[in-house]
Design an enzyme around this catalytic site. Structure first.
Site, PDB file in Angstrom:
ATOM      1  N   LEU A   1      11.130 -18.189  35.626  1.00 39.00           N
ATOM      2  CA  LEU A   1      10.985 -16.730  35.484  1.00 39.00           C
ATOM      3  C   LEU A   1      10.870 -16.084  36.858  1.00 39.00           C
ATOM      4  O   LEU A   1      10.637 -14.890  36.974  1.00 39.00           O
ATOM      5  CB  LEU A   1       9.730 -16.391  34.666  1.00 39.00           C
ATOM      6  CG  LEU A   1       9.529 -17.151  33.359  1.00 39.00           C
ATOM      7  CD1 LEU A   1       8.333 -16.584  32.611  1.00 39.00           C
ATOM      8  CD2 LEU A   1      10.770 -17.085  32.486  1.00 39.00           C
TER       9      LEU A   1
ATOM     10  N   ALA B   1      11.569 -14.357  40.313  1.00 32.05           N
ATOM     11  CA  ALA B   1      12.597 -13.430  40.816  1.00 32.05           C
ATOM     12  C   ALA B   1      11.936 -12.312  41.609  1.00 32.05           C
ATOM     13  O   ALA B   1      10.747 -12.064  41.460  1.00 32.05           O
ATOM     14  CB  ALA B   1      13.370 -12.803  39.652  1.00 32.05           C
TER      15      ALA B   1
ATOM     16  N   SER C   1      19.337 -11.711  32.624  1.00 36.89           N
ATOM     17  CA  SER C   1      18.866 -10.353  32.371  1.00 36.89           C
ATOM     18  C   SER C   1      19.988  -9.438  31.868  1.00 36.89           C
ATOM     19  O   SER C   1      21.156  -9.586  32.258  1.00 36.89           O
ATOM     20  CB  SER C   1      18.325  -9.781  33.683  1.00 36.89           C
ATOM     21  OG  SER C   1      18.259  -8.381  33.626  1.00 36.89           O
TER      22      SER C   1
ATOM     23  N   GLU D   1      20.425  -6.665  32.936  1.00 38.39           N
ATOM     24  CA  GLU D   1      20.932  -5.959  34.112  1.00 38.39           C
ATOM     25  C   GLU D   1      22.317  -6.482  34.497  1.00 38.39           C
ATOM     26  O   GLU D   1      23.073  -5.799  35.183  1.00 38.39           O
ATOM     27  CB  GLU D   1      19.980  -6.143  35.292  1.00 38.39           C
ATOM     28  CG  GLU D   1      18.917  -5.070  35.453  1.00 38.39           C
ATOM     29  CD  GLU D   1      19.494  -3.701  35.749  1.00 38.39           C
ATOM     30  OE1 GLU D   1      19.201  -2.778  34.953  1.00 38.39           O
ATOM     31  OE2 GLU D   1      20.214  -3.513  36.745  1.00 38.39           O
TER      32      GLU D   1
ATOM     33  N   TYR E   1      20.092  -6.916  42.481  1.00 36.96           N
ATOM     34  CA  TYR E   1      19.349  -7.727  41.509  1.00 36.96           C
ATOM     35  C   TYR E   1      20.296  -8.254  40.426  1.00 36.96           C
ATOM     36  O   TYR E   1      20.304  -9.446  40.109  1.00 36.96           O
ATOM     37  CB  TYR E   1      18.238  -6.870  40.879  1.00 36.96           C
ATOM     38  CG  TYR E   1      17.557  -7.514  39.696  1.00 36.96           C
ATOM     39  CD1 TYR E   1      16.483  -8.374  39.874  1.00 36.96           C
ATOM     40  CD2 TYR E   1      17.996  -7.261  38.386  1.00 36.96           C
ATOM     41  CE1 TYR E   1      15.862  -8.967  38.777  1.00 36.96           C
ATOM     42  CE2 TYR E   1      17.386  -7.849  37.298  1.00 36.96           C
ATOM     43  CZ  TYR E   1      16.321  -8.703  37.496  1.00 36.96           C
ATOM     44  OH  TYR E   1      15.717  -9.288  36.421  1.00 36.96           O
TER      45      TYR E   1
ATOM     46  N   ARG F   1       2.669  -5.182  31.797  1.00 35.74           N
ATOM     47  CA  ARG F   1       3.815  -4.829  32.632  1.00 35.74           C
ATOM     48  C   ARG F   1       3.316  -4.255  33.962  1.00 35.74           C
ATOM     49  O   ARG F   1       2.316  -3.527  33.996  1.00 35.74           O
ATOM     50  CB  ARG F   1       4.633  -3.781  31.866  1.00 35.74           C
ATOM     51  CG  ARG F   1       5.927  -3.343  32.488  1.00 35.74           C
ATOM     52  CD  ARG F   1       6.867  -4.464  32.741  1.00 35.74           C
ATOM     53  NE  ARG F   1       8.237  -4.162  32.366  1.00 35.74           N
ATOM     54  CZ  ARG F   1       9.287  -4.764  32.912  1.00 35.74           C
ATOM     55  NH1 ARG F   1       9.127  -5.675  33.856  1.00 35.74           N
ATOM     56  NH2 ARG F   1      10.498  -4.481  32.496  1.00 35.74           N
TER      57      ARG F   1
HETATM   58  O1  G4F Z   1      11.520   0.086  34.097  1.00 31.93           O
HETATM   59  P1  G4F Z   1      12.670  -0.096  35.016  1.00 31.93           P
HETATM   60  O2  G4F Z   1      12.345  -0.199  36.464  1.00 31.93           O
HETATM   61  O3  G4F Z   1      13.448  -1.370  34.462  1.00 31.93           O
HETATM   62  P2  G4F Z   1      14.946  -1.896  34.692  1.00 31.93           P
HETATM   63  O4  G4F Z   1      15.539  -1.387  35.933  1.00 31.93           O
HETATM   64  O5  G4F Z   1      15.710  -1.606  33.437  1.00 31.93           O
HETATM   65  O6  G4F Z   1      14.727  -3.458  34.860  1.00 31.93           O
HETATM   66  C1  G4F Z   1      13.839  -4.206  34.052  1.00 31.93           C
HETATM   67  O7  G4F Z   1      14.485  -4.763  32.948  1.00 31.93           O
HETATM   68  C2  G4F Z   1      15.509  -5.728  33.267  1.00 31.93           C
HETATM   69  C3  G4F Z   1      16.061  -6.251  31.956  1.00 31.93           C
HETATM   70  O8  G4F Z   1      17.210  -5.540  31.678  1.00 31.93           O
HETATM   71  C4  G4F Z   1      14.918  -6.862  34.082  1.00 31.93           C
HETATM   72  F1  G4F Z   1      15.886  -7.753  34.387  1.00 31.93           F
HETATM   73  C5  G4F Z   1      14.310  -6.299  35.339  1.00 31.93           C
HETATM   74  O9  G4F Z   1      13.680  -7.349  36.079  1.00 31.93           O
HETATM   75  C6  G4F Z   1      13.240  -5.297  34.927  1.00 31.93           C
HETATM   76  O10 G4F Z   1      12.234  -5.974  34.220  1.00 31.93           O
HETATM   77  O11 G4F Z   1      13.703   1.110  34.852  1.00 31.93           O
HETATM   78  C7  G4F Z   1      14.217   1.470  33.579  1.00 31.93           C
HETATM   79  C8  G4F Z   1      14.976   2.794  33.690  1.00 31.93           C
HETATM   80  C9  G4F Z   1      16.003   2.853  34.824  1.00 31.93           C
HETATM   81  O12 G4F Z   1      17.170   3.426  34.327  1.00 31.93           O
HETATM   82  C10 G4F Z   1      15.388   3.772  35.854  1.00 31.93           C
HETATM   83  O13 G4F Z   1      16.329   4.517  36.615  1.00 31.93           O
HETATM   84  O14 G4F Z   1      14.025   3.824  33.970  1.00 31.93           O
HETATM   85  C11 G4F Z   1      14.586   4.691  34.944  1.00 31.93           C
HETATM   86  N1  G4F Z   1      13.492   5.398  35.637  1.00 31.93           N
HETATM   87  C12 G4F Z   1      13.333   6.745  35.659  1.00 31.93           C
HETATM   88  N2  G4F Z   1      12.276   7.060  36.397  1.00 31.93           N
HETATM   89  C13 G4F Z   1      12.528   4.835  36.386  1.00 31.93           C
HETATM   90  C14 G4F Z   1      11.752   5.887  36.860  1.00 31.93           C
HETATM   91  N3  G4F Z   1      12.254   3.535  36.659  1.00 31.93           N
HETATM   92  C15 G4F Z   1      11.166   3.285  37.423  1.00 31.93           C
HETATM   93  N4  G4F Z   1      10.850   1.996  37.682  1.00 31.93           N
HETATM   94  N5  G4F Z   1      10.384   4.295  37.920  1.00 31.93           N
HETATM   95  C16 G4F Z   1      10.628   5.614  37.670  1.00 31.93           C
HETATM   96  O15 G4F Z   1       9.912   6.503  38.143  1.00 31.93           O
END
Ligand code: G4F
Length: 392
Positions: free
Chosen positions: A144, A146, A193, A195, A217, A252
């Site tokens: 896991l 990364a 993932s 992603e 990533y 999380r």
């Molecule tokens: O919560 P996120 O950072 O997750 P993301 O990028 O989908 O990645 C997670 O899931 C993947 C599985 O598909 C894993 F492989 C990876 O390691 C991780 O666990 O962002 C989710 C969405 C994105 O579209 C981002 O642009 O939320 C949007 N977002 C909007 N505002 C934000 C924010 N993300 C983050 N982190 N912070 C913000 O303020």
């Protein structure tokens, strides 16, 4: 004004002297009070100082844990990190008690991590992974590890490639070398993932969907995914890849959007935060409960044949929908006044929509997600409200 003498029984008192006496007594009482407050404050300062020293020591110990955060125990290291982070918000003697409790929990984690920690195992260091295999002689290996925060992967693409991509190759090599002549002996799980689907080429995404990663990533995960398949096909290793869509829980990390929101909503509800700053609110994700997904990982390694599986709920929801449910959970129907958007949280290339088809996992593993999207949001917000109330 003329003051009359004061008659107490047979004694006559001079009123001026009585007044002076009362003033003297008041001054003495005030002096005693000042001394008590000064002693108390100095004790609080000493306690705070001791707590600072404990915190400094804890941070050093935490760095040790952080060194292994790229290993499969990264989740535990993050949990401690988070506790420490919350702790720094505490003050005075309360902090001393909290610091003690945290020291205890770090000590317990150290016991559990002893084998991994003692030899400084690291995904970028193949020899350390070979030693980890030798020390633990495992039946199953779950990789896991990364650099898992997608946004960060643009800031340090080479490190992401080394850990998230090449780290998988190192793990596979360590498992292969340790397995010697019996290459199917150790069962290997790779955390692939969603992603990897990036700019999606098919809706919903399944195991056969063309991969089009949109971040360093995602590219690194594609490398690890295909390397896992390649070792299975080249050496007959029992190496499986779980293509997990976003999986969330109250544990999380607060840098990910779901937890960032649940934590902010709890604080806004309790009046300790006024708003939340986010990036793209229109992105859509297939969010499931991490506990359900861990079960799927385990099920994969219990199969006779290794294979690749999409693990997802089959539903997609936007950040706006997450916000709506999260704020509604604390009785706020209009969330817009509490949310601001900022360029800082926008990504150079966005994954607009993810939705998975887990039909293969349902059929072959008998796996089903148990927690629904509204239940997941409620679980995270409730946990954060409780945590905030408890002062964590
Ligand atoms: O919560 P996120 O950072 O997750 P993301 O990028 O989908 O990645 C997670 O899931 C993947 C599985 O598909 C894993 F492989 C990876 O390691 C991780 O666990 O962002 C989710 C969405 C994105 O579209 C981002 O642009 O939320 C949007 N977002 C909007 N505002 C934000 C924010 N993300 C983050 N982190 N912070 C913000 O303020």
């Amino acid at each position: 004004m003329v003051l009359e003498p004061i008659q107490v029984g047979s004694v006559t008192l001079d009123p001026v002297l009585v007044l002076l006496g009362l003033l003297g007594f008041a001054a003495l009482a005030l002096l005693v009070l000042v001394v008590i407050v000064a002693v108390h404050m100095s004790r609080r300062r000493r306690e705070a100082h001791e707590s600072d020293a404990q915190l400094a020591e804890l941070k050093v110990r935490l760095r040790t844990l952080a060194e292994i955060s790229v290993s499969r125990h990264g989740e535990l290291a993050r949990a401690v990190n988070e506790r420490l982070d919350r702790m720094t918000h505490r003050v005075g003697s309360d902090l001393t008690e909290t610091a003690r409790k945290t020291t205890d929990s770090i000590a317990k984690l150290h016991e559990r991590l002893a084998v991994i920690d003692s030899a400084q195992k690291n995904l970028t260091d193949l020899s350390s992974l070979i030693r980890a295999m030798r020390d633990s002689d495992p039946d199953e290996v779950y990789n896991l590890g990364a650099v898992s925060f997608v946004a960060y992967s643009w800031e340090n693409a080479p490190l992401t490639t080394d850990v998230t991509g090449k780290g998988v190759l190192n793990m596979l090599e360590a498992v292969r070398l340790h397995s010697a002549d019996d290459l199917g002996r150790i069962r290997f799980y790779q955390a692939s993932s969603s992603e990897m689907f990036g700019k999606v080429q098919e809706v919903p995404q399944r195991e056969t969907t063309l991969l089009w990663p949109r971040s360093p990533y995602g590219v690194s995960k594609v490398f690890g995914h295909y390397m896992t398949i390649n070792y299975r096909e080249s050496y007959g290793m029992h190496a499986s890849s779980g293509i997990l869509f976003n999986h969330e829980s109250p544990r999380r990390g607060p840098e990910f959007v779901t937890r960032k929101i649940s934590q902010a909503v709890a604080r806004i509800h309790l009046g300790t935060q006024k708003d939340i700053v986010l990036g793209n609110l229109d992105a859509e994700r297939d969010w499931g409960f991490a506990g359900d997904y861990v079960e799927a990982m385990w099920l994969m390694l219990q199969q006779e044949q290794a294979d690749d599986y999409v693990i997802s709920t089959g539903e997609t929801h936007s950040i706006r929908e997450f916000l709506t449910l999260a704020f509604a959970r604390v009785g706020i129907d209009e969330w817009e006044p509490y949310v601001r958007q900022d360029e800082r949280f926008m990504r150079p290339a966005e994954v607009d929509q993810l939705i998975g088809d887990a039909a293969k996992a349902r059929a072959a593993l008998g796996w089903e997600p148990r927690v629904s999207f509204p239940e997941l949001v409620a679980m995270m917000v409730d946990a954060d409200v409780e945590a905030q109330k408890a002062g964590w």
